[in-house]
Design a protein around this motif. Structure first.
Motif: not given
Length: 591
Positions: A516-539
């Motif tokens: 289900r998430f293999g593409f994400l786990l593989e991407a994390f093997r190539y130097g994923a930086p620390p990151h974060g964010g937020i989602a705001l409900g515009l409506d």
């Protein structure tokens, strides 16, 4: 190219007197006095009075056309702006100091009689207005809401661009990764038997963008969730989606406070920053809800000590089973009738409570629904523990902690609304932080992510993920305004090892995670930086800013509470040929 000489009907004022203008819009109202005809002409900007007067130069053909006009005819009028006399000024109209004396009128289109009046206040039911949404949107309140929405979107984009964010679009057709709400599925014609899913959020794609080095992303994103609807929820919605690399909780929160400080004043709402912070545990203990409305008091009071020696069975049972006994005090609530108390009991039961205990504190005595179970000293014990004054009412619930929180939290809001205890024009922003990372799903008999599976645990709790999953706190945060969650975010997991541990804590095997998430786990093997964010409900943001009671008032073409589009009659059946193209066959529900 010829310059557009049109003027907005609602923009005319005294400084325009003597100016020739061209107005285009709809007939709001016509008043015919023979040789003198008044027409209120409406466009998106407002209404202006147009005068057709033979003595002031309108030609005979235009006068004849003016007599044909009816409600919602579409016109083009040229004329000259005049100041109204003192006795004819209309203080109820924004343009009431002036009028346009017509020189010429052209009927651009005619209209049938509308099924309801195009006025600010209408009595037509909502279904009728949704069926004829194009007419409903001509009404000034809804038009103003959509103008506000446009202004908010512009302000958001401008702010984020100035802060170095890139607007990047993510796919609408993606794969189903069910974890939370149900997906809307789209069958593939080319790959029969396989499906795309409409995104519940751009979560995985924005994390992949961080791995890609595009370190500041945003999108005003369309999202889709196949879940039950209510006034502040639609099956398709819009969120302001933000992600940044090399950030932390305080940086994201500061970014959003700065955005709100620029955006909310568009609607006359000043934003005091920084916002207060409150932990999830404090919010639940004080308000019974993780998005507390802090504009009024009536907070939950712990009564464990007060009932420790009580022989009342619900109290004893709650304490024995590690539950709660909590109450709220309604100032002056002793005046509430027995019927009102029965109604509140029904509300409590809707949220899982087995019953509601009430106590009225009056000068001579305490009357209560459990009076016969109270001992002589209980009056003063409860009065002291609840800090109740003369004429106050206490509402008490005992039981499982989640039930007590839910029921009292909802009672607090219901009573405050019904009794007029919530101050108007007060805007209390708040960050709720330190959420539990996981919550127990009793039905599925497993742990579930409180936010989503990609939220990072607190770093000092990493060693407890397997041994004490329920005690691990998340690096998550929600922004709340007046009891309404405007958005939520977190610092994300950015290593394949920790992400795999998180999946296992959720009962997702390594094999299932790879599928289900293999593409994400593989991407994390190539130097994923620390990151974060937020989602705001515009409506939801615009609903609050517009002082509207429903999301449907700030969305151009909303669905009903049952998910229907009454204007286009969707969802609808499709023909057999389309189903064959997709390799689908419908079965009867009872088959």
């Amino acid at each position: 190219m010829e310059r557009d000489q049109r003027s907005g009907a609602g923009t005319l004022e005294r400084k325009d007197v003597g100016r020739e203008v061209k107005l285009e819009g709809w007939v709001q109202k016509r008043r015919d006095f023979g040789e003198l005809i008044f027409v209120d002409l409406r466009d998106r900007t407002g209404i202006a009075q147009v005068v057709f007067d033979r003595e002031r130069g309108v030609d005979a053909a235009s006068m004849s056309r003016a007599k044909e006009l009816r409600s919602e005819f579409v016109l083009r009028v040229t004329g000259v702006v005049h100041e109204r006399s003192a006795e004819t000024r209309n203080v109820r109209m924004a343009t009431g100091d002036v009028e346009v004396v017509a020189q010429n009128v052209e009927i651009l289109n005619r209209s049938d009689t509308p099924p309801f009046q195009i006025e600010d206040q209408v009595t037509a039911n909502e279904d009728l207005r949704l069926k004829h949404r194009y007419l409903d949107l001509r009404r000034a309140p809804l038009a103003r809401n959509l103008v506000l929405r446009s202004d908010v979107s512009f302000k958001v984009r401008d702010y984020l661009h100035r802060n170095g964010f890139l607007e990047i679009e993510t796919p609408i057709l993606t794969r189903s990764t069910p974890e939370g709400a149900r997906d809307f599925l789209v069958p593939s014609r080319v790959s029969k038997g396989e499906f795309y899913a409409l995104p519940q959020s751009p979560q995985l794609f924005k994390q992949i963008l961080m791995v890609s080095g595009l370190d500041r992303y945003y999108q005003i994103a369309r999202c889709f969730r196949d879940e039950d609807l209510r006034a502040d929820r639609q099956p398709e919605f819009t969120q302001i989606d933000i992600e940044a690399s090399f950030t932390d909780e305080l940086s994201v929160q500061s970014l959003i406070e700065g955005m709100f400080a620029e955006v909310f004043p568009v609607a006359g709402i000043e934003v005091p920053a920084p916002f207060p912070r409150m932990t999830w545990q404090e919010a639940m203990d004080r308000f019974g809800i993780d998005r507390p409305d802090t504009r009024f008091g009536m907070e939950l009071i712990d009564l464990e000590d007060a009932v420790a020696s009580s022989q009342f069975a619900p109290f004893r049972s709650a304490l024995a089973e590690n539950g709660l006994v909590r109450g709220i005090v309604v100032p002056g609530g002793a005046k509430l009738s027995r019927k009102r108390l029965d109604d509140l009991t029904a509300v409590a039961k809707q949220f899982g409570a087995t019953g509601l205990i009430w106590m009225k504190f009056e000068a001579a005595e305490v009357t209560s629904s459990i009076r016969k179970f109270m001992t002589p000293g209980d009056d003063e014990t409860f009065r002291s523990a609840l800090r109740a004054g003369e004429g106050d009412l206490a509402l008490i619930i005992a039981g499982d902690r989640t039930v007590v929180w839910d029921a009292l939290g909802q009672l607090r809001l219901r009573v405050a609304r019904d009794e007029g205890m919530i101050p108007e024009n007060r805007w209390n922003f708040l960050w709720v932080v330190d959420f539990p990372l996981l919550e127990w799903d009793a039905e599925g008999k497993r742990w579930a992510a409180r936010h989503h599976p990609f939220t990072s645990p607190r770093l000092d709790h990493l060693d407890r993920l397997e041994s004490d999953p329920g005690g691990v706190l998340a690096r998550a945060y929600d922004v709340v305004l007046n009891g309404l969650e405007l958005g939520g975010g977190s610092i994300r997991i950015n290593t394949p090892e920790l992400q795999s541990r998180m999946f296992r804590a959720l009962g997702i095997s390594d094999e299932e995670a790879r599928e289900r998430f293999g593409f994400l786990l593989e991407a994390f093997r190539y130097g994923a930086p620390p990151h974060g964010g937020i989602a705001l409900g515009l409506d939801r943001m615009v609903m609050v800013m517009a002082r509207a009671s429903s999301l449907r008032d700030v969305i151009a073409f909303p669905k009903t509470a049952s998910g229907q589009d009454l204007m286009t009659d969707a969802p609808a059946a499709v023909d057999q040929a389309q189903l064959q193209d997709l390799g689908l066959e419908l079965r009867r529900r009872d088959a």
